[in-house]
Motif scaffolding. Sequence first.
Motif, PDB file in Angstrom:
ATOM      1  N   LEU A  78      12.320   2.001   0.068  1.00 43.12           N
ATOM      2  CA  LEU A  78      12.907   0.758  -0.429  1.00 43.12           C
ATOM      3  C   LEU A  78      14.410   0.924  -0.642  1.00 43.12           C
ATOM      4  O   LEU A  78      15.204   0.022  -0.324  1.00 43.12           O
ATOM      5  CB  LEU A  78      12.219   0.344  -1.725  1.00 43.12           C
ATOM      6  N   PHE A  79      14.817   2.069  -1.186  1.00 41.75           N
ATOM      7  CA  PHE A  79      16.252   2.348  -1.346  1.00 41.75           C
ATOM      8  C   PHE A  79      16.954   2.325   0.003  1.00 41.75           C
ATOM      9  O   PHE A  79      18.001   1.688   0.172  1.00 41.75           O
ATOM     10  CB  PHE A  79      16.446   3.701  -2.031  1.00 41.75           C
ATOM     11  N   GLU A 288      -2.614   0.237  -2.752  1.00 37.79           N
ATOM     12  CA  GLU A 288      -2.972  -0.763  -1.744  1.00 37.79           C
ATOM     13  C   GLU A 288      -2.803  -0.197  -0.333  1.00 37.79           C
ATOM     14  O   GLU A 288      -3.650  -0.391   0.544  1.00 37.79           O
ATOM     15  CB  GLU A 288      -2.091  -2.009  -1.928  1.00 37.79           C
ATOM     16  N   LEU A 289      -1.717   0.519  -0.107  1.00 37.11           N
ATOM     17  CA  LEU A 289      -1.469   1.095   1.219  1.00 37.11           C
ATOM     18  C   LEU A 289      -2.498   2.166   1.562  1.00 37.11           C
ATOM     19  O   LEU A 289      -2.942   2.279   2.713  1.00 37.11           O
ATOM     20  CB  LEU A 289      -0.053   1.691   1.268  1.00 37.11           C
ATOM     21  N   GLY A 293      -4.134  -1.442   3.111  1.00 34.94           N
ATOM     22  CA  GLY A 293      -3.373  -2.673   2.976  1.00 34.94           C
ATOM     23  C   GLY A 293      -1.986  -2.564   3.599  1.00 34.94           C
ATOM     24  O   GLY A 293      -1.595  -1.530   4.154  1.00 34.94           O
ATOM     25  N   GLU A 294      -1.224  -3.644   3.512  1.00 33.88           N
ATOM     26  CA  GLU A 294       0.118  -3.700   4.071  1.00 33.88           C
ATOM     27  C   GLU A 294       1.150  -3.811   2.958  1.00 33.88           C
ATOM     28  O   GLU A 294       0.823  -4.129   1.810  1.00 33.88           O
ATOM     29  CB  GLU A 294       0.246  -4.888   5.027  1.00 33.88           C
ATOM     30  N   LEU A 295       2.380  -3.550   3.322  1.00 36.31           N
ATOM     31  CA  LEU A 295       3.475  -3.650   2.367  1.00 36.31           C
ATOM     32  C   LEU A 295       3.634  -5.109   1.932  1.00 36.31           C
ATOM     33  O   LEU A 295       3.705  -6.021   2.756  1.00 36.31           O
ATOM     34  CB  LEU A 295       4.775  -3.145   3.000  1.00 36.31           C
ATOM     35  N   ASP A 296       3.695  -5.336   0.636  1.00 33.19           N
ATOM     36  CA  ASP A 296       3.741  -6.679   0.069  1.00 33.19           C
ATOM     37  C   ASP A 296       5.163  -7.248   0.180  1.00 33.19           C
ATOM     38  O   ASP A 296       6.099  -6.712  -0.424  1.00 33.19           O
ATOM     39  CB  ASP A 296       3.325  -6.623  -1.399  1.00 33.19           C
ATOM     40  N   GLU A 322       9.830  -6.206   7.137  1.00 31.16           N
ATOM     41  CA  GLU A 322       9.647  -5.524   8.424  1.00 31.16           C
ATOM     42  C   GLU A 322      10.469  -4.248   8.485  1.00 31.16           C
ATOM     43  O   GLU A 322       9.986  -3.203   8.918  1.00 31.16           O
ATOM     44  CB  GLU A 322      10.046  -6.468   9.560  1.00 31.16           C
ATOM     45  N   ARG A 323      11.714  -4.350   8.027  1.00 28.33           N
ATOM     46  CA  ARG A 323      12.549  -3.145   8.029  1.00 28.33           C
ATOM     47  C   ARG A 323      12.000  -2.114   7.045  1.00 28.33           C
ATOM     48  O   ARG A 323      11.961  -0.919   7.345  1.00 28.33           O
ATOM     49  CB  ARG A 323      13.990  -3.485   7.653  1.00 28.33           C
TER      50      ARG A 323
END
Length: 728
Positions: A78-79, A288-289, A293-296, A322-323
């Motif tokens: 995320l950073f 979740e991952l 699951g997918e990235l929220d 997406e990135r």
Amino acid sequence: IKGNLENDLLLSKSPVDGKMYQSYRYHFNDFVESLRKMSDIGFGINSDDESDYTNHFYIGQGVDGWMGSSSGKLNIALFMTYAIEMSILDDACDEHNTQKINGRFPVSNACGMYGASYQDMVCDDDGEDRGMECPLDASQSLSGVTRALDYRAPQPFKCAPKSQYPITGFWDEAHLEENHKTAFTNQIGRIDVEGCCWWGRGVLRKVTQGRCFYGQLNYHLGKRAATEGRPSLYPKIDFCEFPEAVCASEHSNELRWVSGMFYWIRQMQSHDEDGWNYMEKIREQVTELESGGELDPELVVAVGCVLKTGSVDCDSDEDLTERASEVLILTTGLELPTQSPTVTSPPSSSPTGFPNVAPTDTPTMDPTSTNPPTGAPNKFWWPSRQDVDLIARDIEEQRGPIEEQLLKPRKKIDDENLYTFDRFMSALKVFADGSIQDLYFYVGHGTATNSVHRKRGLINVAAFLAHSKTVAVHDSICDERNTDGLEGRYHSLSNSCGQYGKTYQNLRCSPQELEKGMECPPDPEMQISAVDALTGAEDDPPPFFCGPKTYFPFTGYYDGESKQIMNDEPFTNRVGRSDVESCCWWGRGAAQVKGVCMYGKLNYYLGAKAKELGRRSLFPNVDFCKNPEAICSGKYSYSLMWVTGLLFWVETVQSRGVYSERLDSIADGKMGYEEFIDSLGDDILGSGEDEKRERRANFLLAVDALGLRQTGATQKSLTGDATERTPT
């Protein structure tokens, strides 16, 4: 993983053709080293507790098993996602001028954009950071080092007192220059740049603005931490006095990352408001991952909102999910840093401050107590303080002609002139009266009673000014420009290693000088970028840069006709170089000092080496071997541009015995002015015919500006009293 990050993430985008290229400023090794420091060492009085994510960058510390590793990598992803969006894509460190007002870019946008006033961004009165902001200093004068990659983009931000810029205007896109003829306001009504040094910098440059942020940086990581007895990663850097250290210092490669990580820790990892706790959210996302699951997207958007506004609720239509997913995939193979065997201890006493280049009114020691150098058979007797003061007064009386004939740039610029009369005089007085141990710039001796010696000293000054105007001052440059092009069009990017058949890292010292440790050792890992020239044209080649082959396996060329960098295959310079490793020794300053020997001498006489050896040092905290770019991009650049040139002149010109003889000849009327200055180009300065012709013309201008050639009747000459002369 290094290849994945460098080839797929650490990429910048050319605004000219849209092509992606490997970033010049953001590299994997710097990222990993910064991550190690900020995750392992951290900051603050509790920095020995690496599991405390309020003062360490979180990579999973204190959490066992897959949860720790996975949540740490998600935090990194995320950073990195927002680092790419805010800085890496633009290959930028300084915040850019991006807000138009009535179709124009105000220069005063340095004070704040989109309604913000950066100098008014102070710390909360009722929080733990109360009073931590940097003090407002109206005399501060700084300039950024990066601007948008499009050649039409506005110049880098700058700040300066109203005495330098009473009003500021706008960037003229048609003429590619700043127009300060009339005041032009930014959104908040500013028409000046006084106290406006707090724009964003580093990998999160779009949010790291304001006096509070730089005060926090100084309190936790900089000089204030060291002064007050806390652990400090950068104890010698005062981020309040010099916030541009993030982009223009010997630690910039790290600080670009570290400043962003520091902001991330303070703003993101510590966020726990209205039931939204960042650390809990990323652990929930990891769970979740792990279950498929997918990235929220809501998490990614919320992170952006917290970074930019401090709240998860903001008007943002920017979805970087997406990135972020791509970054997360690429970082899953990242081997996270482990704790170092030891952590830094609180620093010792705070570092010694830089002295002012300007000499004090009363010397701290008698200059005559030190013997003059004996190495060269020159008749350059050590001048007394009376000699120096007399010549300085004579030169100051000629300020007008000197500024007009010798210091005026070839092309009109709206920025402050790099080379001013006052800065020259300040540096000259230091070098002339013996403030540099074992060196002095010759201005004459016994000048109060001997007009020949007085003329001898003024001719030396005139020759130096003529050379400086020829190689740097007239074009208002500090860093050497890439001018050696094949067919006048193809400029090798490896010309930073040397131009016109020279190799700068091979400009070595003599065996005797080597024994004294004067030469800089070439450092293959050194990475530096030059500063754009103020008078550069749109089709000029890009500034010089250097870096290891691990970053730049080869370099190409710049095509002046298409205005594009061609980096698809190696392109050699005149001596066969197609890389830029250890090629950081290009010309800088008023005399364009070059080579490992000359930079070593700067360090030996002026910088950190002098201090290490117990010698007097004007710049004890500047290591010219580790940061040669300090001359052009640093806190003391305006002084160093002149001071380094004067040292070059003493070492390269005055040190030759033949030069003393020629000064005698011209002072006695046995040698003409043109013959004298041409002789320097032949056997001392080693210049080509074009440069020699220009230096000759500039020397005649310097002689006239200093009053050494008189053509009118009953004129006062600097070489003596008023005399009757017959008009010619």
